[in-house]
Design a protein around this motif. Structure first.
Motif, PDB file in Angstrom:
ATOM      1  N   PRO A 195       0.834  -1.212   0.000  1.00 54.08           N
ATOM      2  CA  PRO A 195       0.000   0.000   0.000  1.00 54.08           C
ATOM      3  C   PRO A 195       0.864   1.256   0.000  1.00 54.08           C
ATOM      4  O   PRO A 195       1.862   1.335   0.722  1.00 54.08           O
ATOM      5  CB  PRO A 195      -0.801  -0.125   1.303  1.00 54.08           C
ATOM      6  CG  PRO A 195      -0.825  -1.593   1.594  1.00 54.08           C
ATOM      7  CD  PRO A 195       0.507  -2.117   1.126  1.00 54.08           C
ATOM      8  N   LEU A 196       0.488   2.232  -0.832  1.00 52.20           N
ATOM      9  CA  LEU A 196       1.250   3.470  -0.970  1.00 52.20           C
ATOM     10  C   LEU A 196       0.319   4.663  -0.768  1.00 52.20           C
ATOM     11  O   LEU A 196      -0.653   4.819  -1.498  1.00 52.20           O
ATOM     12  CB  LEU A 196       1.880   3.550  -2.366  1.00 52.20           C
ATOM     13  CG  LEU A 196       3.266   2.934  -2.550  1.00 52.20           C
ATOM     14  CD1 LEU A 196       3.591   2.823  -4.021  1.00 52.20           C
ATOM     15  CD2 LEU A 196       4.308   3.782  -1.845  1.00 52.20           C
ATOM     16  N   ASP A 197       0.648   5.490   0.205  1.00 41.16           N
ATOM     17  CA  ASP A 197      -0.097   6.727   0.450  1.00 41.16           C
ATOM     18  C   ASP A 197       0.878   7.882   0.233  1.00 41.16           C
ATOM     19  O   ASP A 197       1.696   8.185   1.101  1.00 41.16           O
ATOM     20  CB  ASP A 197      -0.645   6.738   1.876  1.00 41.16           C
ATOM     21  CG  ASP A 197      -1.543   7.939   2.157  1.00 41.16           C
ATOM     22  OD1 ASP A 197      -1.304   9.018   1.570  1.00 41.16           O
ATOM     23  OD2 ASP A 197      -2.467   7.821   2.975  1.00 41.16           O
ATOM     24  N   VAL A 198       0.806   8.495  -0.936  1.00 37.53           N
ATOM     25  CA  VAL A 198       1.790   9.520  -1.289  1.00 37.53           C
ATOM     26  C   VAL A 198       1.691  10.737  -0.385  1.00 37.53           C
ATOM     27  O   VAL A 198       2.698  11.437  -0.170  1.00 37.53           O
ATOM     28  CB  VAL A 198       1.643   9.936  -2.769  1.00 37.53           C
ATOM     29  CG1 VAL A 198       2.048   8.808  -3.689  1.00 37.53           C
ATOM     30  CG2 VAL A 198       0.217  10.400  -3.087  1.00 37.53           C
ATOM     31  N   LYS A 199       0.511  11.008   0.149  1.00 32.55           N
ATOM     32  CA  LYS A 199       0.352  12.170   1.024  1.00 32.55           C
ATOM     33  C   LYS A 199       0.992  11.902   2.388  1.00 32.55           C
ATOM     34  O   LYS A 199       1.756  12.728   2.908  1.00 32.55           O
ATOM     35  CB  LYS A 199      -1.131  12.503   1.189  1.00 32.55           C
ATOM     36  CG  LYS A 199      -1.880  12.746  -0.116  1.00 32.55           C
ATOM     37  CD  LYS A 199      -1.312  13.897  -0.903  1.00 32.55           C
ATOM     38  CE  LYS A 199      -2.126  14.145  -2.161  1.00 32.55           C
ATOM     39  NZ  LYS A 199      -1.559  15.199  -3.019  1.00 32.55           N
ATOM     40  N   ALA A 200       0.705  10.739   2.952  1.00 26.84           N
ATOM     41  CA  ALA A 200       1.260  10.412   4.264  1.00 26.84           C
ATOM     42  C   ALA A 200       2.776  10.306   4.222  1.00 26.84           C
ATOM     43  O   ALA A 200       3.452  10.604   5.212  1.00 26.84           O
ATOM     44  CB  ALA A 200       0.652   9.108   4.772  1.00 26.84           C
ATOM     45  N   LEU A 201       3.312   9.899   3.069  1.00 25.25           N
ATOM     46  CA  LEU A 201       4.756   9.704   2.934  1.00 25.25           C
ATOM     47  C   LEU A 201       5.480  10.953   2.438  1.00 25.25           C
ATOM     48  O   LEU A 201       6.699  10.940   2.279  1.00 25.25           O
ATOM     49  CB  LEU A 201       5.037   8.542   1.979  1.00 25.25           C
ATOM     50  CG  LEU A 201       4.553   7.175   2.464  1.00 25.25           C
ATOM     51  CD1 LEU A 201       4.677   6.139   1.354  1.00 25.25           C
ATOM     52  CD2 LEU A 201       5.319   6.727   3.701  1.00 25.25           C
ATOM     53  N   ASN A 202       4.735  12.042   2.185  1.00 24.87           N
ATOM     54  CA  ASN A 202       5.332  13.317   1.741  1.00 24.87           C
ATOM     55  C   ASN A 202       6.134  13.167   0.452  1.00 24.87           C
ATOM     56  O   ASN A 202       7.207  13.760   0.288  1.00 24.87           O
ATOM     57  CB  ASN A 202       6.218  13.911   2.845  1.00 24.87           C
ATOM     58  CG  ASN A 202       5.436  14.277   4.090  1.00 24.87           C
ATOM     59  OD1 ASN A 202       4.536  15.109   4.035  1.00 24.87           O
ATOM     60  ND2 ASN A 202       5.741  13.637   5.201  1.00 24.87           N
ATOM     61  N   ILE A 203       5.613  12.366  -0.483  1.00 24.99           N
ATOM     62  CA  ILE A 203       6.278  12.160  -1.759  1.00 24.99           C
ATOM     63  C   ILE A 203       5.954  13.314  -2.700  1.00 24.99           C
ATOM     64  O   ILE A 203       4.797  13.710  -2.838  1.00 24.99           O
ATOM     65  CB  ILE A 203       5.850  10.820  -2.380  1.00 24.99           C
ATOM     66  CG1 ILE A 203       6.326   9.658  -1.493  1.00 24.99           C
ATOM     67  CG2 ILE A 203       6.390  10.665  -3.797  1.00 24.99           C
ATOM     68  CD1 ILE A 203       5.813   8.300  -1.933  1.00 24.99           C
ATOM     69  N   SER A 204       6.978  13.844  -3.346  1.00 25.03           N
ATOM     70  CA  SER A 204       6.782  14.926  -4.314  1.00 25.03           C
ATOM     71  C   SER A 204       6.442  14.371  -5.687  1.00 25.03           C
ATOM     72  O   SER A 204       5.506  14.834  -6.346  1.00 25.03           O
ATOM     73  CB  SER A 204       8.053  15.786  -4.409  1.00 25.03           C
ATOM     74  OG  SER A 204       8.470  16.238  -3.152  1.00 25.03           O
ATOM     75  N   VAL A 205       7.241  13.397  -6.130  1.00 26.15           N
ATOM     76  CA  VAL A 205       7.051  12.768  -7.438  1.00 26.15           C
ATOM     77  C   VAL A 205       7.259  11.267  -7.270  1.00 26.15           C
ATOM     78  O   VAL A 205       8.198  10.841  -6.589  1.00 26.15           O
ATOM     79  CB  VAL A 205       8.036  13.316  -8.489  1.00 26.15           C
ATOM     80  CG1 VAL A 205       7.818  12.639  -9.842  1.00 26.15           C
ATOM     81  CG2 VAL A 205       7.910  14.836  -8.626  1.00 26.15           C
ATOM     82  N   LEU A 206       6.387  10.490  -7.879  1.00 27.23           N
ATOM     83  CA  LEU A 206       6.508   9.030  -7.863  1.00 27.23           C
ATOM     84  C   LEU A 206       6.399   8.521  -9.288  1.00 27.23           C
ATOM     85  O   LEU A 206       5.525   8.947 -10.044  1.00 27.23           O
ATOM     86  CB  LEU A 206       5.427   8.410  -6.981  1.00 27.23           C
ATOM     87  CG  LEU A 206       5.360   6.882  -6.884  1.00 27.23           C
ATOM     88  CD1 LEU A 206       4.858   6.465  -5.499  1.00 27.23           C
ATOM     89  CD2 LEU A 206       4.450   6.287  -7.964  1.00 27.23           C
ATOM     90  N   ALA A 207       7.295   7.611  -9.659  1.00 25.73           N
ATOM     91  CA  ALA A 207       7.276   7.022 -10.994  1.00 25.73           C
ATOM     92  C   ALA A 207       7.256   5.506 -10.873  1.00 25.73           C
ATOM     93  O   ALA A 207       7.929   4.935 -10.004  1.00 25.73           O
ATOM     94  CB  ALA A 207       8.504   7.469 -11.795  1.00 25.73           C
ATOM     95  N   ALA A 208       6.475   4.868 -11.746  1.00 27.93           N
ATOM     96  CA  ALA A 208       6.424   3.404 -11.750  1.00 27.93           C
ATOM     97  C   ALA A 208       5.938   2.910 -13.098  1.00 27.93           C
ATOM     98  O   ALA A 208       5.053   3.517 -13.707  1.00 27.93           O
ATOM     99  CB  ALA A 208       5.504   2.881 -10.646  1.00 27.93           C
ATOM    100  N   GLY A 209       6.512   1.815 -13.558  1.00 26.29           N
ATOM    101  CA  GLY A 209       5.950   1.094 -14.683  1.00 26.29           C
ATOM    102  C   GLY A 209       4.820   0.202 -14.194  1.00 26.29           C
ATOM    103  O   GLY A 209       4.594   0.063 -12.988  1.00 26.29           O
ATOM    104  N   THR A 210       4.118  -0.420 -15.120  1.00 21.86           N
ATOM    105  CA  THR A 210       2.943  -1.207 -14.738  1.00 21.86           C
ATOM    106  C   THR A 210       3.103  -2.704 -15.002  1.00 21.86           C
ATOM    107  O   THR A 210       2.153  -3.455 -14.815  1.00 21.86           O
ATOM    108  CB  THR A 210       1.696  -0.704 -15.496  1.00 21.86           C
ATOM    109  OG1 THR A 210       1.916  -0.832 -16.903  1.00 21.86           O
ATOM    110  CG2 THR A 210       1.396   0.749 -15.163  1.00 21.86           C
ATOM    111  N   HIS A 211       4.300  -3.149 -15.406  1.00 24.86           N
ATOM    112  CA  HIS A 211       4.429  -4.539 -15.835  1.00 24.86           C
ATOM    113  C   HIS A 211       4.887  -5.479 -14.723  1.00 24.86           C
ATOM    114  O   HIS A 211       5.225  -6.628 -14.992  1.00 24.86           O
ATOM    115  CB  HIS A 211       5.389  -4.637 -17.034  1.00 24.86           C
ATOM    116  CG  HIS A 211       6.785  -4.184 -16.755  1.00 24.86           C
ATOM    117  ND1 HIS A 211       7.153  -2.859 -16.791  1.00 24.86           N
ATOM    118  CD2 HIS A 211       7.912  -4.874 -16.438  1.00 24.86           C
ATOM    119  CE1 HIS A 211       8.437  -2.755 -16.508  1.00 24.86           C
ATOM    120  NE2 HIS A 211       8.914  -3.969 -16.290  1.00 24.86           N
ATOM    121  N   LYS A 212       4.842  -5.009 -13.481  1.00 23.98           N
ATOM    122  CA  LYS A 212       5.185  -5.885 -12.362  1.00 23.98           C
ATOM    123  C   LYS A 212       3.950  -6.001 -11.452  1.00 23.98           C
ATOM    124  O   LYS A 212       3.035  -6.735 -11.774  1.00 23.98           O
ATOM    125  CB  LYS A 212       6.431  -5.369 -11.658  1.00 23.98           C
ATOM    126  CG  LYS A 212       7.604  -5.344 -12.653  1.00 23.98           C
ATOM    127  CD  LYS A 212       8.936  -4.965 -12.078  1.00 23.98           C
ATOM    128  CE  LYS A 212       9.961  -4.883 -13.210  1.00 23.98           C
ATOM    129  NZ  LYS A 212      11.316  -4.633 -12.773  1.00 23.98           N
TER     130      LYS A 212
END
Length: 391
Positions: A195-212
């Protein structure tokens, strides 16, 4: 945890489970029936209806909203890219860095993240590498000694591909927030699994591919850009980037204002087939729940570690709960064991420290038992080979 009935149903959706022992989700996940059907449906619409693009575009926006929910983000904070590397390069060229500024990475992290920032050295940007001892997890303390007034970015993978560490994004994000530093995260190995909560983790930018973890063929990536970071500017422009795209399709040289959302980083047509597949994949993932998937692969990891201990096979990465997820690198010589696994129809990957085993939602305890039996036989065969060698 995932019930036995639900797990049996999931395995039926991944035909590869009937054909080989697939333990390579960190390389790519196999097609599920829902993903295959979504791709076939898209192609069928294309040749029967000459491509109903307005319908397809509406579906893209539905999928954008679904992806946003995955991250606790707004749909306007999500853009679609080709892959993780493109997303990281977009971030590297968007952050307003000038000569003398510095970026801090983890030593030995995925090279595609490093190259995105090393490319900025030609502009006078300094790149620093924080050492990480003995495959430990990274925390705020890992980065703090390398941060100074010139540090503008901290960037790392959430989960490392080569040893499976789950880094402490919470403490790193808090450090970056306190110091006014952008946090750029490569979530390729965690999205759809943790589980990823970008707000709780204070992430500015997140990048990910979708093939995994997102179960879609290569060629599609997702990019999260936090709302309010208007100073992040796209390195490339297209009509889709513009705040006021010209209705007559004639560029307006005096109006170069860009959109104020993440879509300013989206250039032209997106990967429509894979986005249809992503919608189907996310529905499958949501039918289980990312938290349950994480619990499931962690419990399979518990079983794997106990069996490996009995065999006397060490793992390269961490063993503690919270510091590992679905990736385990076995301390076995690659030159010998990679070919052995392939001959026994076990799908794994060679990695820096040995043989990488990576688990997914469709794996079960029987898969672990089968793997252990193959390793045990390999050990016995190796012992026989050693025994007949001349002095």
């Amino acid at each position: 945890m995932i019930s036995s009935e639900k797990l049996a149903y999931i395995r039926d959706l991944f035909p590869v489970t009937k054909r080989q022992l697939y333990l390579d989700a960190a390389h790519q996940t196999p097609l599920s029936l829902p993903v295959r059907d979504a791709l076939i449906s898209f192609l069928t619409e294309g040749y029967e209806m000459a491509g109903p693009k307005p319908v397809w575009v509406r579906r893209v926006e539905d999928t954008r909203a679904t992806v946003a929910r995955f991250f606790n983000a707004s749909p306007l904070e999500i853009a679609f890219t080709k892959n993780t590397s493109e997303g990281l390069n977009i971030a590297a060229n968007a952050v307003p860095l000038v000569a003398g500024d510095n970026v801090v990475l983890i030593e030995g992290d995925h090279p595609n993240n490093a190259y995105a920032w090393l490319n900025l050295k030609r502009k006078g940007v300094k790149v620093r590498f924080a050492p990480l001892k003995d495959n430990h997890i990274a925390t705020a303390e890992t980065f703090e000694p390398h941060i100074d007034e010139g540090t503008k970015v901290v960037t790392l993978s959430h989960v490392t591909f080569h040893a499976g560490q789950v880094h402490d994004l919470a403490s790193i994000g808090e450090l970056c927030k306190r110091r006014g530093i952008y946090l750029v995260v490569d979530a390729m190995q965690s999205v759809g699994v943790i589980p990823l909560d970008v707000k709780a983790l204070n992430i500015s930018v997140l990048a990910a591919g979708t093939h995994k973890g997102l179960l879609v063929p290569q060629g599609l990536g997702v990019l999260y850009v936090a709302q309010g970071l208007d100073e992040l500017r796209p390195a490339y422009l297209a009509m889709s980037s513009m705040l006021n795209p010209p209705a007559d399709y004639i560029a307006q040289p005096d109006d170069l204002a860009v959109r104020e959302d993440a879509l300013r980083f989206e250039f032209g047509n997106v990967n429509l087939p894979d986005l249809h597949a992503l919608d189907a994949a996310i529905k499958l993932i949501e039918s289980v729940g990312v938290a349950k998937i994480h619990q499931h692969v962690t419990e399979l990891g518990d079983l794997l570690l106990s069996k490996l201990d009995a065999l006397g096979v060490a793992v390269v990465g961490p063993r503690e709960h919270g510091q590992r997820s679905h990736i385990y690198v076995l301390d076995l010589p690659v030159a010998q064991w990679a070919d052995y696994f392939a001959r026994n129809d076990v799908r794994v990957s060679p990695e820096r420290g040995g043989i990488r085993i990576s688990l997914a939602m469709f794996n079960n305890a029987d898969d672990i038992e089968r793997l252990v039996a193959v390793i045990r036989t390999g050990q016995e065969e190796n012992l026989k080979l050693v025994a007949i060698q001349p002095d």
